[in-house]
Design a protein around this motif. Structure first.
Motif, mmCIF file in Angstrom:
data_model
loop_
_atom_site.group_PDB
_atom_site.id
_atom_site.type_symbol
_atom_site.label_atom_id
_atom_site.label_comp_id
_atom_site.label_asym_id
_atom_site.label_seq_id
_atom_site.Cartn_x
_atom_site.Cartn_y
_atom_site.Cartn_z
ATOM 1 N N ASN A 14 -11.400 9.795 33.352
ATOM 2 C CA ASN A 14 -10.880 10.539 34.386
ATOM 3 C C ASN A 14 -11.520 10.799 35.108
ATOM 4 N N GLY A 15 -12.116 11.121 36.788
ATOM 5 C CA GLY A 15 -12.254 12.042 37.634
ATOM 6 C C GLY A 15 -13.582 11.791 37.468
ATOM 7 N N ALA A 16 -13.820 10.525 36.485
ATOM 8 C CA ALA A 16 -15.610 10.457 36.887
ATOM 9 C C ALA A 16 -16.252 9.907 38.735
ATOM 10 N N VAL A 17 -17.037 10.701 38.799
ATOM 11 C CA VAL A 17 -17.700 9.937 39.917
ATOM 12 C C VAL A 17 -19.650 9.934 40.130
ATOM 13 N N GLU A 18 -19.900 8.951 40.351
ATOM 14 C CA GLU A 18 -21.170 8.135 40.212
ATOM 15 C C GLU A 18 -21.539 8.479 41.857
ATOM 16 N N THR A 19 -22.934 9.816 41.367
ATOM 17 C CA THR A 19 -23.042 10.585 43.122
ATOM 18 C C THR A 19 -24.419 9.928 42.607
ATOM 19 N N PHE A 20 -26.118 9.449 44.081
ATOM 20 C CA PHE A 20 -27.037 9.601 43.870
ATOM 21 C C PHE A 20 -27.678 10.761 44.741
ATOM 22 N N PHE A 29 -23.439 10.886 37.302
ATOM 23 C CA PHE A 29 -21.909 10.734 37.104
ATOM 24 C C PHE A 29 -21.630 12.239 36.408
ATOM 25 N N LYS A 30 -20.648 13.114 37.492
ATOM 26 C CA LYS A 30 -20.547 14.395 37.567
ATOM 27 C C LYS A 30 -18.332 13.744 37.680
ATOM 28 N N VAL A 31 -18.200 15.142 36.632
ATOM 29 C CA VAL A 31 -16.430 15.445 36.723
ATOM 30 C C VAL A 31 -16.448 16.585 37.171
ATOM 31 N N ASP A 32 -15.983 16.952 38.418
ATOM 32 C CA ASP A 32 -16.079 17.265 38.505
ATOM 33 C C ASP A 32 -16.743 18.337 39.481
ATOM 34 N N GLY A 33 -17.439 17.819 40.256
ATOM 35 C CA GLY A 33 -18.463 18.658 40.574
ATOM 36 C C GLY A 33 -19.595 18.643 39.658
ATOM 37 N N ASP A 98 -18.391 12.690 24.378
ATOM 38 C CA ASP A 98 -19.035 13.932 24.374
ATOM 39 C C ASP A 98 -19.239 14.710 25.313
ATOM 40 N N SER A 99 -20.467 14.339 25.918
ATOM 41 C CA SER A 99 -20.900 14.559 27.096
ATOM 42 C C SER A 99 -19.699 14.877 27.975
ATOM 43 N N TYR A 100 -18.837 14.381 28.486
ATOM 44 C CA TYR A 100 -17.845 14.788 29.343
ATOM 45 C C TYR A 100 -16.487 15.816 28.921
ATOM 46 N N ASP A 101 -16.239 15.514 27.634
ATOM 47 C CA ASP A 101 -15.762 16.508 27.540
ATOM 48 C C ASP A 101 -16.288 17.766 26.908
ATOM 49 N N LEU A 102 -17.628 17.496 27.290
ATOM 50 C CA LEU A 102 -17.906 19.526 26.935
ATOM 51 C C LEU A 102 -18.062 19.898 28.796
ATOM 52 N N ILE A 103 -17.969 19.101 29.655
ATOM 53 C CA ILE A 103 -18.051 19.249 30.749
ATOM 54 C C ILE A 103 -16.865 20.594 31.243
ATOM 55 N N VAL A 104 -15.931 19.117 30.557
ATOM 56 C CA VAL A 104 -14.392 19.422 31.292
ATOM 57 C C VAL A 104 -13.431 19.991 30.385
ATOM 58 N N LEU A 107 -13.771 23.684 32.142
ATOM 59 C CA LEU A 107 -13.223 23.812 33.647
ATOM 60 C C LEU A 107 -11.950 24.910 33.105
ATOM 61 N N PRO A 108 -11.727 25.097 34.350
ATOM 62 C CA PRO A 108 -9.680 25.638 34.572
ATOM 63 C C PRO A 108 -8.369 24.475 33.895
ATOM 64 N N ARG A 109 -8.033 25.561 33.680
ATOM 65 C CA ARG A 109 -7.268 24.158 32.584
ATOM 66 C C ARG A 109 -6.306 24.286 33.663
ATOM 67 N N ALA A 110 -5.529 24.597 35.203
ATOM 68 C CA ALA A 110 -5.237 23.455 35.743
ATOM 69 C C ALA A 110 -5.707 21.770 36.183
ATOM 70 N N ARG A 111 -6.758 22.230 36.249
ATOM 71 C CA ARG A 111 -8.260 20.847 36.700
ATOM 72 C C ARG A 111 -8.290 20.117 35.531
ATOM 73 N N GLN A 112 -7.923 20.572 34.499
ATOM 74 C CA GLN A 112 -7.862 19.813 33.079
ATOM 75 C C GLN A 112 -6.773 18.869 32.055
ATOM 76 N N LEU A 113 -5.735 19.082 33.174
ATOM 77 C CA LEU A 113 -4.433 18.798 33.341
ATOM 78 C C LEU A 113 -4.371 17.867 34.071
ATOM 79 N N LEU A 114 -5.270 17.853 35.591
ATOM 80 C CA LEU A 114 -4.757 16.780 36.881
ATOM 81 C C LEU A 114 -5.651 16.183 36.065
ATOM 82 N N LEU A 115 -6.520 15.530 35.425
ATOM 83 C CA LEU A 115 -7.646 15.124 35.254
ATOM 84 C C LEU A 115 -6.994 14.643 33.292
ATOM 85 N N ASP A 116 -6.105 14.288 33.450
ATOM 86 C CA ASP A 116 -4.848 14.418 32.540
ATOM 87 C C ASP A 116 -5.821 14.340 31.413
ATOM 88 N N TRP A 117 -6.548 15.299 30.185
ATOM 89 C CA TRP A 117 -7.105 15.501 29.547
ATOM 90 C C TRP A 117 -7.173 15.469 28.340
#
Length: 126
Positions: A14-20, A29-33, A98-104, A107-117
């Protein structure tokens, strides 16, 4: 694991994007920057760098020769996983998650909720 499968796993979160940001060949690959995975998907041999809890990172390196300290990254917090087919795909998926989870988790709780983490409980789930 193939490059397409790795990309699908990363972008399936959820919320993952690919950047270069580094060059056209290196997928970041990033989540919330914030970065959770880095891979040059079109070059061989395939590898991916993933964030990891320091104690687990060391243990994984000791258990699997395909997992080394993060290349050009903080070696305490990042592993580079060489995807030559030796590691089970399930383990690779688990490390990406696990890597994604460490980042999320940071994040602030509001962002975690938006990502449906799954790591955050909604007020109505008490």
């Amino acid at each position: 694991m193939t490059p397409d499968a790795l990309k699908a796993v990363c972008l399936g979160l959820n919320g993952a994007v690919e950047t270069f940001p580094f060059n056209a060949e290196t997928s970041v690959f990033k989540v919330d920057g914030k970065i959770f995975a880095i891979s040059a998907l079109d070059s061989g041999p395939l590898s991916v760098s993933l964030k990891c809890e320091p104690e687990i990172a060391v243990r994984l390196r000791e258990m699997h020769q395909e997992i080394t300290a993060g290349w050009h990254l903080n070696k305490r917090h990042w592993n580079t996983v060489h995807l030559d087919g030796s590691l089970p795909d399930g383990l690779v998926v688990e490390m990406v998650e696990d890597s994604y989870d460490l980042i999320v988790a940071k994040l602030p709780r509001a962002r975690q909720l938006l990502l449906d983490w799954p790591g955050v409980r909604r007020p109505d789930e008490r």
